[in-house]
Design a protein around this motif. Structure first.
Motif, PDB file in Angstrom:
ATOM      1  N   TYR A   9      14.323  -1.405   0.958  1.00 43.58           N
ATOM      2  CA  TYR A   9      12.926  -0.956   0.949  1.00 43.58           C
ATOM      3  C   TYR A   9      12.849   0.514   0.538  1.00 43.58           C
ATOM      4  O   TYR A   9      12.099   0.895  -0.364  1.00 43.58           O
ATOM      5  CB  TYR A   9      12.314  -1.178   2.340  1.00 43.58           C
ATOM      6  CG  TYR A   9      10.972  -0.518   2.524  1.00 43.58           C
ATOM      7  CD1 TYR A   9       9.826  -1.048   1.931  1.00 43.58           C
ATOM      8  CD2 TYR A   9      10.844   0.647   3.290  1.00 43.58           C
ATOM      9  CE1 TYR A   9       8.601  -0.443   2.098  1.00 43.58           C
ATOM     10  CE2 TYR A   9       9.616   1.258   3.461  1.00 43.58           C
ATOM     11  CZ  TYR A   9       8.499   0.716   2.869  1.00 43.58           C
ATOM     12  OH  TYR A   9       7.283   1.315   3.035  1.00 43.58           O
ATOM     13  N   PRO A  49       0.520   6.359   1.029  1.00 44.62           N
ATOM     14  CA  PRO A  49       0.160   4.957   1.302  1.00 44.62           C
ATOM     15  C   PRO A  49       1.207   4.260   2.169  1.00 44.62           C
ATOM     16  O   PRO A  49       0.860   3.396   2.989  1.00 44.62           O
ATOM     17  CB  PRO A  49       0.103   4.316  -0.093  1.00 44.62           C
ATOM     18  CG  PRO A  49      -0.131   5.446  -1.027  1.00 44.62           C
ATOM     19  CD  PRO A  49       0.576   6.617  -0.424  1.00 44.62           C
ATOM     20  N   GLU A  50       2.472   4.652   2.011  1.00 47.83           N
ATOM     21  CA  GLU A  50       3.528   4.054   2.846  1.00 47.83           C
ATOM     22  C   GLU A  50       3.376   4.524   4.289  1.00 47.83           C
ATOM     23  O   GLU A  50       3.503   3.740   5.228  1.00 47.83           O
ATOM     24  CB  GLU A  50       4.913   4.434   2.308  1.00 47.83           C
ATOM     25  CG  GLU A  50       5.203   3.914   0.918  1.00 47.83           C
ATOM     26  CD  GLU A  50       5.035   2.403   0.803  1.00 47.83           C
ATOM     27  OE1 GLU A  50       5.478   1.692   1.718  1.00 47.83           O
ATOM     28  OE2 GLU A  50       4.430   1.954  -0.196  1.00 47.83           O
ATOM     29  N   ARG A  56       0.829   2.757   6.382  1.00 44.80           N
ATOM     30  CA  ARG A  56       1.020   1.324   6.636  1.00 44.80           C
ATOM     31  C   ARG A  56       0.803   0.972   8.108  1.00 44.80           C
ATOM     32  O   ARG A  56       0.590  -0.184   8.448  1.00 44.80           O
ATOM     33  CB  ARG A  56       2.431   0.887   6.227  1.00 44.80           C
ATOM     34  CG  ARG A  56       2.532   0.523   4.764  1.00 44.80           C
ATOM     35  CD  ARG A  56       3.886  -0.061   4.454  1.00 44.80           C
ATOM     36  NE  ARG A  56       4.092  -0.165   3.032  1.00 44.80           N
ATOM     37  CZ  ARG A  56       3.615  -1.154   2.273  1.00 44.80           C
ATOM     38  NH1 ARG A  56       2.909  -2.126   2.811  1.00 44.80           N
ATOM     39  NH2 ARG A  56       3.840  -1.174   0.977  1.00 44.80           N
ATOM     40  N   VAL A  57       0.855   1.971   8.993  1.00 49.58           N
ATOM     41  CA  VAL A  57       0.607   1.714  10.421  1.00 49.58           C
ATOM     42  C   VAL A  57      -0.777   1.101  10.622  1.00 49.58           C
ATOM     43  O   VAL A  57      -1.020   0.407  11.592  1.00 49.58           O
ATOM     44  CB  VAL A  57       0.747   3.008  11.258  1.00 49.58           C
ATOM     45  CG1 VAL A  57       2.210   3.403  11.385  1.00 49.58           C
ATOM     46  CG2 VAL A  57      -0.076   4.132  10.664  1.00 49.58           C
ATOM     47  N   SER A  58      -1.690   1.445   9.689  1.00 48.69           N
ATOM     48  CA  SER A  58      -3.030   0.852   9.769  1.00 48.69           C
ATOM     49  C   SER A  58      -3.254   0.038   8.499  1.00 48.69           C
ATOM     50  O   SER A  58      -3.939   0.463   7.577  1.00 48.69           O
ATOM     51  CB  SER A  58      -4.075   1.967   9.891  1.00 48.69           C
ATOM     52  OG  SER A  58      -5.359   1.422   9.804  1.00 48.69           O
ATOM     53  N   GLU A  59      -2.641  -1.142   8.472  1.00 44.89           N
ATOM     54  CA  GLU A  59      -2.559  -1.939   7.248  1.00 44.89           C
ATOM     55  C   GLU A  59      -3.916  -2.168   6.577  1.00 44.89           C
ATOM     56  O   GLU A  59      -4.078  -1.919   5.376  1.00 44.89           O
ATOM     57  CB  GLU A  59      -1.918  -3.297   7.579  1.00 44.89           C
ATOM     58  CG  GLU A  59      -1.585  -4.141   6.352  1.00 44.89           C
ATOM     59  CD  GLU A  59      -0.605  -3.469   5.389  1.00 44.89           C
ATOM     60  OE1 GLU A  59      -0.864  -3.524   4.194  1.00 44.89           O
ATOM     61  OE2 GLU A  59       0.395  -2.886   5.859  1.00 44.89           O
ATOM     62  N   GLU A  60      -4.940  -2.577   7.377  1.00 51.43           N
ATOM     63  CA  GLU A  60      -6.206  -2.949   6.741  1.00 51.43           C
ATOM     64  C   GLU A  60      -7.035  -1.739   6.303  1.00 51.43           C
ATOM     65  O   GLU A  60      -7.900  -1.848   5.444  1.00 51.43           O
ATOM     66  CB  GLU A  60      -7.029  -3.883   7.675  1.00 51.43           C
ATOM     67  CG  GLU A  60      -7.477  -3.256   8.970  1.00 51.43           C
ATOM     68  CD  GLU A  60      -6.425  -3.418  10.068  1.00 51.43           C
ATOM     69  OE1 GLU A  60      -6.822  -3.486  11.231  1.00 51.43           O
ATOM     70  OE2 GLU A  60      -5.220  -3.443   9.766  1.00 51.43           O
ATOM     71  N   ARG A 109      -5.606   1.358   5.391  1.00 55.19           N
ATOM     72  CA  ARG A 109      -4.814   2.436   4.793  1.00 55.19           C
ATOM     73  C   ARG A 109      -5.379   2.933   3.467  1.00 55.19           C
ATOM     74  O   ARG A 109      -5.359   4.132   3.198  1.00 55.19           O
ATOM     75  CB  ARG A 109      -3.347   2.044   4.653  1.00 55.19           C
ATOM     76  CG  ARG A 109      -3.045   0.963   3.633  1.00 55.19           C
ATOM     77  CD  ARG A 109      -1.532   0.787   3.589  1.00 55.19           C
ATOM     78  NE  ARG A 109      -1.175  -0.285   2.691  1.00 55.19           N
ATOM     79  CZ  ARG A 109      -0.156  -0.240   1.845  1.00 55.19           C
ATOM     80  NH1 ARG A 109       0.592   0.846   1.804  1.00 55.19           N
ATOM     81  NH2 ARG A 109       0.126  -1.247   1.081  1.00 55.19           N
TER      82      ARG A 109
END
Lengths: 286, 257
Positions: free
Chosen positions: A4, A233-234, A237-241, A243
C-alpha cells in the motif's frame, strides 16, 4: 514497506515529477493545462522503446523524456504565441489532440492500451524523482532561472534588461516537457500498462492545482503542493464518506488564506530570517 | 563641436492619430547630466520609451554614438549602452533586491555557461558580490535578501536606479527618480548619481523636482505638447520665456518650478 505504502510512494513521486513539469513553464509565466498530453507521450514512447525496441529501462526513460521534450519544443512555438487564458486553452487542446492520436494508434494498442514489460520499483523511481527535484532547484538558482522569474513578473522590463523572453519561455516549456516525459515513463514502468484514459483532463487539472496551491514563486511550491494533494486524501481516510468534502473545503480555505500559494518567497524569508543574518556588503569607493 | 553620445533626430510619434512627439530633435552630450523636463503630458516618458524601444518611432532616428538604434530589438539596446528606470516602479516583485539588481547585469552574462551559473548556490559569487556592493553603495546594504514587494517605496525606487546603473550603460535614463522620496533620500540619490556621472556615465533624467534638477543637471531639454521648446544650459532655462509660459501660462512669473 507495505505494498500500500509503496503504491502511495510511487504515486507521490509521479505527482511530484509531473508537478515540476508544469512548474517550469509556470515559473516563466505560462499556464499549462496540457500536462496529461506530455505525460502520455512520455509514457507511450518510453514504454515502446523498452518493450518493443528492447532498450534497457533507464535508457528508455531517458529517451522517452527526450522525445517528449522535443514535442514540447516544437509545440512551444505556436503555443507561446498565445497569452493568458488562450494559452491555457491551447495547451488543453494539445492534450486532447494527443489523446485522440493515441486512442487511434494500433501500434500502441489503441483504446485497449499498451502493456509495458520492464518494471520500475521505488529503487528507480525515488532517485529519478530526487534527481528532478534537485535539477529544478538548481535551475531556479541560475541566471536562466532568474530570467524565467523575471519574465514571469514583468516580461517587457525583463526584455529591456536584455533577457530573451522567447528563448527563456521556449526553454522552460521544453524542459517542462522533458520532466513530464520522465513522469510518463515512471507511470508506464511502474504500472506496466499505459491507457490513454489515464491521461485525461482531470490529470492536467490536478497537476496544475498542485502547482498553483503549492505556489509558483519558489521551487518548494510544487513539492509541497504534490505532497499535500497526494497524502491529505490518504490521511483523511479516517472519515471515509466525508474525506473528499473535507479535502475540498481545505483547498478552498487555502485559496482564500494563501491566494499566492502555500509557499511564497516572503514566507521562506521569514523562516530563514532568524537563522540567516547576512552582513551587509561593504561600501566600496568608486 | 560637442561630442554627442545620444542624438534624437527629427523624431515623431503618433498614438491613434494624435501626435504626441512632434519632430523633436536634441543631442545629449557625452558625460553630461541632462534633464528632460516639461509639464504633465509633454511627452517626456514617451521619449524614454522611444529611445529604449518600448515604442517604435514613426519618423526620425535615434543615434547612439552615431549608430542608428531606432530599429534595434528592445533587448539589444541595453547591450549598446542604454539603460533606464521607470516612472512607476517596475521591479520584479517576487525577486529579492539583489536578484533585481542581478537582472541588470544580464547583458554582461549571456553565454550558455553563465546562464547555467548557479547564482544562488555559490554565496557571494562574483555577480552577487557586485550586486550587493552596488546596493551598499546606494545605502541599501541591509536589504539584499529582502523580497522587494515588502520594501518601502523609497527603497524600491533606489533599487530600480541601482538595477539600471549596474549594467554599466553609456546613457542612464532615469524617469522621475526622486518622485516619492523624502528630502534626505533625494539628497542621497543626487550624491549617488553624481558618483555615477563622475565615472563617465551620461545621465538623462526626467524629473519634476526642479531643485533636484538644478543641483544635479547641467543641460536641460524642455518639451511641451510633444514639441521641444528649449535646449540649453540648466542655468538659462528659468529665464526662457517659452518655458515660463509652458509651465505657468503667463509671462509674469519668477520661477518655472
Amino acid at each position: 514497506m507495505s505494498g500500500y505504502w509503496a503504491g502511495i510512494m510511487a504515486i507521490l513521486c509521479f505527482n511530484i515529477v509531473v508537478a515540476y513539469s508544469v512548474f517550469l513553464p509556470a515559473a516563466s509565466g505560462q499556464l499549462n493545462l496540457g500536462a496529461a498530453g506530455f505525460v502520455a507521450i512520455g509514457a507511450y514512447s518510453s514504454g515502446y522503446i523498452s518493450t518493443d525496441l528492447g532498450a534497457p529501462m533507464l535508457l528508455a526513460i531517458l529517451l522517452g523524456a527526450l522525445v517528449t521534450g522535443f514535442v514540447a519544443f516544437v509545440i512551444s512555438f505556436p503555443i507561446l504565441r498565445t497569452r493568458g487564458v488562450y494559452m491555457v486553452l491551447a495547451t488543453f487542446a494539445f492534450a486532447e489532440v494527443v489523446q485522440g492520436v493515441f486512442i487511434n494508434l494500433e501500434v500502441f494498442g489503441a483504446a485497449a492500451g499498451y502493456p509495458v514489460a520492464a518494471f520500475a520499483d521505488l529503487n528507480v523511481i525515488v532517485p529519478l524523482t530526487i534527481g528532478v527535484v534537485v535539477f529544478v532547484f538548481f535551475l531556479m538558482t541560475t541566471r536562466l532561472g532568474l530570467s524565467m522569474r523575471a519574465v514571469h513578473d514583468d516580461e517587457p522590463v525583463a526584455t529591456l534588461f536584455g533577457v530573451h523572453a522567447r528563448f527563456t519561455q521556449v526553454t522552460a516549456f521544453t524542459l517542462g516537457g522533458v520532466v513530464a516525459g520522465i513522469g510518463g515513463a515512471i507511470w508506464a514502468h511502474n504500472f506496466n500498462y499505459v491507457e490513454i484514459q489515464n491521461f485525461n483532463i482531470l490529470l492536467s487539472i490536478f497537476v496544475l492545482l498542485y502547482v498553483l496551491i503549492g505556489g509558483t514563486q519558489t521551487a518548494f511550491g510544487p513539492l509541497i503542493g504534490a505532497v499535500f494533494f497526494t497524502l491529505m486524501p490518504e490521511a483523511l481516510r479516517v472519515s471515509e464518506e466525508w474525506r473528499f468534502v473535507i479535502f475540498g473545503i481545505l483547498i478552498i480555505l487555502m485559496m482564500v488564506v494563501r491566494p499566492e500559494g502555500l509557499v511564497t518567497r516572503t514566507m521562506l524569508d521569514r523562516i530563514k530570517g532568524p537563522f540567516i543574518r547576512r552582513k551587509p556588503a561593504p561600501v566600496v569607493d568608486s | 563641436m560637442p561630442d554627442s553620445v545620444l542624438s534624437f533626430q527629427n523624431v515623431s510619434k503618433n498614438f491613434s492619430g494624435l501626435r504626441v512627439i512632434d519632430e523633436v530633435t536634441f543631442d545629449v552630450e557625452r558625460g553630461s547630466r541632462t534633464a528632460l523636463i516639461g509639464p504633465n503630458g509633454a511627452g517626456k516618458t514617451t521619449v524614454f520609451n522611444l529611445i529604449s524601444g518600448v515604442y517604435p518611432i514613426d519618423q526620425g532616428q535615434v543615434l547612439l554614438d552615431g549608430d542608428d538604434i531606432s530599429t534595434l530589438p528592445v533587448r539589444q539596446r541595453i547591450n549598446r549602452g542604454i539603460s533606464r528606470s521607470f516612472q512607476n516602479i517596475r521591479l520584479m516583485p517576487h525577486l529579492s533586491a539583489v536578484e533585481n539588481v542581478m537582472l541588470g547585469q544580464h547583458s554582461h552574462s549571456r553565454s550558455i555557461g553563465s546562464l547555467l551559473f548557479p547564482l544562488g548556490w555559490l554565496p557571494r559569487n562574483r555577480w552577487a558580490k557586485q550586486a550587493e556592493e552596488a546596493l551598499a553603495q546606494a545605502g541599501l546594504g541591509t536589504y539584499p535578501g529582502e523580497v522587494v514587494a515588502n520594501l518601502p517605496y523609497g527603497v524600491q525606487k533606489r533599487i530600480e536606479v541601482v538595477r539600471a546603473m549596474i549594467s554599466e550603460p553609456k546613457v542612464l535614463m532615469l524617469d522621475e527618480p526622486a518622485a516619492g522620496l523624502n528630502e534626505q533620500e533625494t539628497e542621497d540619490l543626487r550624491l549617488l548619481l553624481e558618483q555615477v556621472s563622475e565615472r563617465g556615465v551620461t545621465l538623462l533624467v526626467v524629473e519634476h523636482d526642479m531643485q533636484f534638477v538644478r543641483r544635479l543637471c547641467d543641460q536641460v531639454v524642455v518639451l511641451n505638447f510633444g514639441k521641444k521648446i528649449f535646449e540649453g544650459l540648466a542655468s538659462e532655462v528659468q529665464e526662457d520665456q517659452a518655458v515660463k509660459e509652458a509651465y505657468l501660462g503667463t509671462e509674469d512669473v519668477g520661477d518655472a518650478a
